[in-house]
Design a protein around this motif. Structure first.
Motif, PDB file in Angstrom:
ATOM      1  N   LEU A 207       0.892  -1.216  -0.117  1.00  0.00           N
ATOM      2  CA  LEU A 207      -0.064  -0.115  -0.113  1.00  0.00           C
ATOM      3  C   LEU A 207       0.725   1.361  -0.080  1.00  0.00           C
ATOM      4  O   LEU A 207       0.264   2.482  -0.079  1.00  0.00           O
ATOM      5  N   GLY A 208       2.317   1.064  -0.104  1.00  0.00           N
ATOM      6  CA  GLY A 208       2.907   2.185   0.043  1.00  0.00           C
ATOM      7  C   GLY A 208       3.986   2.456   1.181  1.00  0.00           C
ATOM      8  O   GLY A 208       4.526   3.406   0.926  1.00  0.00           O
ATOM      9  N   PHE A 209       3.433   1.873   2.139  1.00  0.00           N
ATOM     10  CA  PHE A 209       4.551   2.271   3.382  1.00  0.00           C
ATOM     11  C   PHE A 209       5.886   1.638   3.139  1.00  0.00           C
ATOM     12  O   PHE A 209       6.062   0.680   2.470  1.00  0.00           O
ATOM     13  N   ASP A 210       6.894   2.406   3.983  1.00  0.00           N
ATOM     14  CA  ASP A 210       8.210   2.026   3.639  1.00  0.00           C
ATOM     15  C   ASP A 210       8.644   1.017   4.704  1.00  0.00           C
ATOM     16  O   ASP A 210       9.525   0.053   4.421  1.00  0.00           O
ATOM     17  N   ILE A 211       8.225   0.899   6.181  1.00  0.00           N
ATOM     18  CA  ILE A 211       8.597   0.098   7.061  1.00  0.00           C
ATOM     19  C   ILE A 211       7.617  -0.668   7.880  1.00  0.00           C
ATOM     20  O   ILE A 211       6.535  -0.034   8.324  1.00  0.00           O
ATOM     21  N   VAL A 212       7.408  -1.921   8.001  1.00  0.00           N
ATOM     22  CA  VAL A 212       6.559  -2.448   8.577  1.00  0.00           C
ATOM     23  C   VAL A 212       7.099  -3.333   9.751  1.00  0.00           C
ATOM     24  O   VAL A 212       8.371  -3.892  10.117  1.00  0.00           O
ATOM     25  N   ILE A 213       6.663  -3.251  10.881  1.00  0.00           N
ATOM     26  CA  ILE A 213       7.177  -3.686  12.100  1.00  0.00           C
ATOM     27  C   ILE A 213       6.247  -4.593  13.092  1.00  0.00           C
ATOM     28  O   ILE A 213       4.932  -4.552  12.779  1.00  0.00           O
ATOM     29  N   HIS A 214       6.689  -5.652  13.870  1.00  0.00           N
ATOM     30  CA  HIS A 214       5.840  -6.726  13.987  1.00  0.00           C
ATOM     31  C   HIS A 214       6.352  -6.982  15.439  1.00  0.00           C
ATOM     32  O   HIS A 214       7.359  -7.219  15.762  1.00  0.00           O
ATOM     33  N   SER A 215       5.400  -7.225  16.357  1.00  0.00           N
ATOM     34  CA  SER A 215       5.724  -7.693  17.779  1.00  0.00           C
ATOM     35  C   SER A 215       5.273  -9.626  17.440  1.00  0.00           C
ATOM     36  O   SER A 215       4.394  -9.839  17.104  1.00  0.00           O
ATOM     37  N   CYS A 216       6.411 -10.238  16.992  1.00  0.00           N
ATOM     38  CA  CYS A 216       6.161 -11.576  16.868  1.00  0.00           C
ATOM     39  C   CYS A 216       5.826 -12.585  18.198  1.00  0.00           C
ATOM     40  O   CYS A 216       5.453 -13.735  17.729  1.00  0.00           O
ATOM     41  N   THR A 217       5.849 -11.872  19.274  1.00  0.00           N
ATOM     42  CA  THR A 217       5.111 -12.365  20.370  1.00  0.00           C
ATOM     43  C   THR A 217       4.027 -12.773  20.360  1.00  0.00           C
ATOM     44  O   THR A 217       3.556 -13.802  20.994  1.00  0.00           O
TER      45      THR A 217
END
Length: 405
Positions: A207-217
């Motif tokens: 969708l055009g975002f640069d960086i995706v972050i996850h709490s894999c917890t």
């Protein structure tokens, strides 16, 4: 709309996502045919001669030298997460906050400005507040996600727009494509915590975002037995994150935690479908309760929010909130304490169903500042039988009815 029939998973992603989650791309022949990925539990990799060592040090980002940099088990899960998010590169961290810190610290300098859009994870905001006082970073918060309001807050020094969608506690949806377009036109980096949706139900990079972050917890691990985080982005953007925030700050994922995360990804598609089916049944039940108002889950969105959801989401996870009518701390406490199957805990995404409230009896002024009602209760719907969960909620509603007299 009928929540029970609102499953959005697009077929164009389904096949590739299932391969990425499974072990079909793991090259089992490298590991003696082992169907389960190996845990390469080592800190150090030795070279056959000194010239090989010197050559490897020139390519430290791609070679196995020291597990703070690269480890085969960790690399395996990083490659899977990058594929799931349709990103070029992923680095995993020892916690979700490790991932958030790495992304922010690599992209902010002294006197930079960041805009938080929507209600975001509290520790992420707390980190930037610390950076504001220590390193001359400034920030603004735009809770409603209105594009004109975001644009009004942009300064010449704005370097990052950071969001969650759905938002923490309120579950408000923001238009990711519109935010990305606004930011790109002004050279601003966009970041999103995509933990709620997982890569199966939302792919912000597309969708055009640069960086995706996850709490894999949470859902990605899925068993409440690991702490981990991930950052997914382009190769170019990852270079700075890796060289500074990953290597030098050192909050890297261990091989064993990476193996647990690989195990969790195996069942992610079936688990997320079960979370969705369960939560929609619980929502249907809560809609019948006269004590309840403002059920906060994207499945109930209407108008513009529903249109945004249909464009950017492919399904629903099991975390949501509702409000007790005219609720206060005593009623929230009574409701939570009378649940038996729902356990009290601040995390989510595992088998077990959980319950908390942001109302702690001493922070209602802070709640009001973030548009959070004092009677708000957050539920994480797990894998148990919906009938048992509904019976547990019935017990709690009966208890607060007695409190109200």
């Amino acid at each position: 709309m009928e929540t029970r029939h609102f499953f959005l998973h697009h077929d164009r992603y389904l096949h590739d996502d299932q391969i990425a989650c499974s072990g079909q791309d793991e090259h089992h022949e490298r590991y003696f045919g082992a169907v389960s990925a190996p845990i390469v539990q080592t800190s150090l990799f030795v070279q056959k001669d000194y010239q090989s060592y010197c050559d490897d040090m020139l390519c430290e980002a791609e070679r196995f030298i020291y597990s703070r940099g690269l480890n085969p088990t960790v690399q395996m899960v990083e490659e899977k997460l990058a594929k799931l998010e349709r990103g070029e590169s992923c680095r995993c961290f020892a916690s979700g906050m490790g991932a958030i810190s790495a992304a922010l610290l690599a992209n902010l300098r002294s006197q930079d400005h960041i805009i938080f859009v929507n209600n975001v994870y509290g520790p992420a905001l707390a980190l930037v507040k610390q950076m504001a006082s220590r390193y001359d970073i400034s920030y603004d918060i735009v809770l409603d996600g209105n594009i004109a309001e975001i644009e009004r807050h942009i300064r010449p020094t704005t370097r990052v727009i950071y969001t969650e969608s759905p938002g923490t506690m309120t579950m408000n949806i923001v238009d990711l494509s519109a935010i990305a377009a606004l930011a790109k036109a002004r050279g601003i980096t966009t970041m999103i915590d995509n933990t709620w949706a997982t890569p199966l139900f939302q792919k912000p990079l597309t969708l055009g975002f640069d960086i995706v972050i996850h709490s894999c917890t949470k859902y990605l691990g899925g068993h409440s037995d690991l702490i981990a985080g991930a950052v997914i982005t382009s190769h170019d953007r990852m270079t700075e994150i890796r060289d500074f925030s990953h290597q030098l700050l050192g909050a890297v994922l261990s091989p064993f935690a990476a193996w647990l995360l690989l195990r969790g990804l195996r069942t992610l598609p079936v688990r997320m479908q079960r979370h969705q089916e369960n939560v929609l049944q619980i929502i249907d039940y809560l809609k019948t309760r006269p004590e309840v108002e403002n059920i906060r889950h994207p499945a109930l969105a209407n108008g513009q929010q529903q249109e945004i959801i249909r464009r950017q989401m492919m399904g629903f996870s099991g975390l949501f909130a509702f409000e007790i009518k005219d609720g206060d701390f005593a009623q929230v406490k009574g409701f939570i304490d009378n649940c038996r199957l729902f356990k009290i805990g601040c995390s989510w995404g595992g088998y077990e169903s959980l319950i908390i409230s942001p109302n702690r009896g001493y922070n209602e002024e802070a709640l009001a500042a973030h548009n959070i009602a004092p009677g708000l209760i957050r539920l994480s719907i797990g894998q148990e039988s919906p009938e048992l969960l509904i019976a547990d909620l019935d017990r709690a509603f009966t208890a607060i009815a007695g409190m109200r007299g």
